[in-house]
Design an enzyme around this catalytic site. Structure first.
Site, PDB file in Angstrom:
ATOM      1  N   TYR A 110       0.861  -1.179   0.000  1.00 14.87           N
ATOM      2  CA  TYR A 110       0.000   0.000   0.000  1.00 14.87           C
ATOM      3  C   TYR A 110       0.905   1.239   0.000  1.00 14.87           C
ATOM      4  O   TYR A 110       1.880   1.292   0.765  1.00 14.87           O
ATOM      5  CB  TYR A 110      -0.867  -0.046   1.263  1.00 14.87           C
ATOM      6  CG  TYR A 110      -1.716   1.183   1.453  1.00 14.87           C
ATOM      7  CD1 TYR A 110      -2.815   1.422   0.634  1.00 14.87           C
ATOM      8  CD2 TYR A 110      -1.424   2.096   2.448  1.00 14.87           C
ATOM      9  CE1 TYR A 110      -3.586   2.549   0.806  1.00 14.87           C
ATOM     10  CE2 TYR A 110      -2.204   3.221   2.627  1.00 14.87           C
ATOM     11  CZ  TYR A 110      -3.281   3.447   1.804  1.00 14.87           C
ATOM     12  OH  TYR A 110      -4.037   4.565   1.979  1.00 14.87           O
ATOM     13  N   ASP A 180      -0.135  -7.373   6.820  1.00 16.03           N
ATOM     14  CA  ASP A 180      -1.296  -6.500   6.633  1.00 16.03           C
ATOM     15  C   ASP A 180      -2.365  -7.362   5.950  1.00 16.03           C
ATOM     16  O   ASP A 180      -2.208  -7.761   4.796  1.00 16.03           O
ATOM     17  CB  ASP A 180      -0.872  -5.307   5.768  1.00 16.03           C
ATOM     18  CG  ASP A 180      -2.018  -4.333   5.486  1.00 16.03           C
ATOM     19  OD1 ASP A 180      -3.185  -4.778   5.460  1.00 16.03           O
ATOM     20  OD2 ASP A 180      -1.738  -3.143   5.268  1.00 16.03           O
ATOM     21  N   LYS A 205     -11.647  -0.523   5.375  1.00 13.87           N
ATOM     22  CA  LYS A 205     -11.992  -1.252   4.159  1.00 13.87           C
ATOM     23  C   LYS A 205     -13.068  -2.307   4.466  1.00 13.87           C
ATOM     24  O   LYS A 205     -14.160  -1.962   4.818  1.00 13.87           O
ATOM     25  CB  LYS A 205     -10.716  -1.851   3.551  1.00 13.87           C
ATOM     26  CG  LYS A 205      -9.511  -0.873   3.561  1.00 13.87           C
ATOM     27  CD  LYS A 205      -9.680   0.322   2.639  1.00 13.87           C
ATOM     28  CE  LYS A 205      -8.670   1.443   2.860  1.00 13.87           C
ATOM     29  NZ  LYS A 205      -7.267   1.091   2.788  1.00 13.87           N
TER      30      LYS A 205
END
Ligand SMILES: *Cc1c(COP(=O)(O)O)cnc(C)c1O
Length: 395
Positions: A110, A180, A205
């Protein structure tokens, strides 16, 4: 309770009917501070000799219920919630790392996480390096490495890391393995079952799932969580608010149902467009030609709700495609019930620079889709229509 199955824990874990009022939903404890009674109790609470709430930066009952539900779903001992995924990553890093340490990661990550590693940690004497693959990681690991960090699947090319191997290699040099798990959620993958020490989420999310709250969480062994709570939460202070915790609790009750729909839609989209003339390549771990398919099939219950298309014709094609989608809203973030689309190279991953992007396969033609829970047939029609515009210009 803890022996019940995932869907049952998604609904029930972390809370019961409020003993004082009988409230069935977890109340939103909208308070900054808690009266602790007398001075002696205040002293005991602050010294950690007695457990209890006294200031919401350090603990709040609504936030606690969210932490307990998430820990139950991940199968870990404890969890600490934060105001965002980035807040969770910074608190974890500032708690556990010191000058001279190294952090190794398998990319791409990310954009915000990689930016934090490269630009912030570097200022504090922590060296950060990217391993190309497991062989490269194994060759370069030394006891200076304190943390091995992965995302699986990764953002946005959906690369898969073998969590068991990552944990094994990290532990050989005494490093912590951190994953993650935002893209998978504990419904699809539980990294702790594969030996990973700490799991991080952007709750923004899929955990929340409705695109209406920002939050993050770290989960793992109780002693590590206690350290992160005392140092990372207390002194960094990116604390989750009770309103957001309430929304995450509510969202997580339907996590399994939503994930089933996301996964079904994404698989249909990926299969439908796998051979489309306007698309160079479809990235989805559920497709047999995906390089991580076998590992994904082993460590994921299903293949997730994210699909990326690499369009022929680069940025010009990606732009036409994205601009002509109607159901897919152009927005960053992911994991909402509504379908979203974005162009990672010019948005979320922009700061990484052309060279890193090229190496990580974040090409100018790459469009990332977060497949929502709408009827997949409508989504496929929307995608078809937008691709027709791309082809009309290419002709
Ligand atoms: C969004 C995201 C983050 C950052 O989380 P925020 O809640 O936006 O701070 C970290 N990792 C992944 C994989 C993400 O998608």
């Amino acid at each position: 309770m803890d022996n019940s199955r995932f869907r049952t824990r998604a609904v029930h874990a972390g809370h019961e009917v409020d003993p004082g009022t009988g409230a069935h939903a977890v109340p939103i404890y909208q308070t900054s501070t808690f009266g602790y009674g007398d001075a002696d109790r205040g002293e005991r609470l602050f010294a950690g000799k007695e457990q209890g709430y006294f200031y919401s930066r350090l603990g709040n009952p609504t936030v606690r219920a969210f932490e307990e539900k998430l820990a139950s779903l991940e199968g870990t001992e404890d969890a600490v919630a934060f105001a965002s995924g980035m807040g969770a990553l910074s608190a974890l890093s500032l708690t556990l790392l010191e000058p001279g340490n190294e952090v190794a990661f398998l990319g791409p990550l990310y954009g915000g996480s990689e930016g934090f590693f490269r630009h912030i940690l570097a200022k504090f004497g922590v060296t950060v390096w990217e391993a190309e693959n497991l062989q490269d990681l194994q060759a370069r690991l030394t006891p200076r490495v304190r943390m091995v960090y992965v995302e699986t699947p990764t953002n946005p090319t959906l690369r898969i890391s073998d969590l068991r191997e990552v944990a094994r290699l990290a532990h050989r040099v005494g490093a912590l393995a951190v994953a993650d798990n935002t893209f998978s959620t504990p419904y699809l993958t539980r990294p702790a079952e594969h030996g990973v020490d700490m799991v991080l989420h952007s709750a923004t999310k899929y955990l929340g799932g409705h695109g209406d709250a920002i939050g993050g969480v770290v989960t793992g062994h109780a002693d590590l969580m206690a350290e992160i709570r005392v140092t990372g939460l207390r002194h960094v202070g990116a604390s989750l608010g009770p309103q957001e915790a309430y929304l995450f609790l509510r969202g997580m009750k339907t996590l399994p149902l939503r994930m089933d729909a996301h996964c079904e839609g994404a698989l249909q989209v990926a299969r439908h467009f796998a051979q489309h003339p306007a698309i160079r390549r479809v990235f989805y771990p559920g497709l047999p030609d995906h390089e991580g398919h076998e590992v994904a099939a082993r460590q994921m219950a299903q293949f997730g709700g994210m699909v990326s298309f690499d369009l022929r014709g680069g940025y010009d094609s990606a732009k036409i495609f994205l601009d002509h989608l109607q159901l897919f809203v152009q927005a960053v973030s992911l994991g909402d019930v509504e379908s979203l689309s974005c162009h990672p190279a010019s948005t979320t991953h922009q700061l990484l620079g052309a060279e890193t992007l090229a190496r990580q396969g974040v090409t100018p033609g790459l469009a990332r889709l977060s497949v929502g829970i709408e009827d997949p047939a409508d989504l496929i029609e929307d995608l078809e229509r937008a691709l027709e515009h791309v082809e009309a210009v290419a002709r």
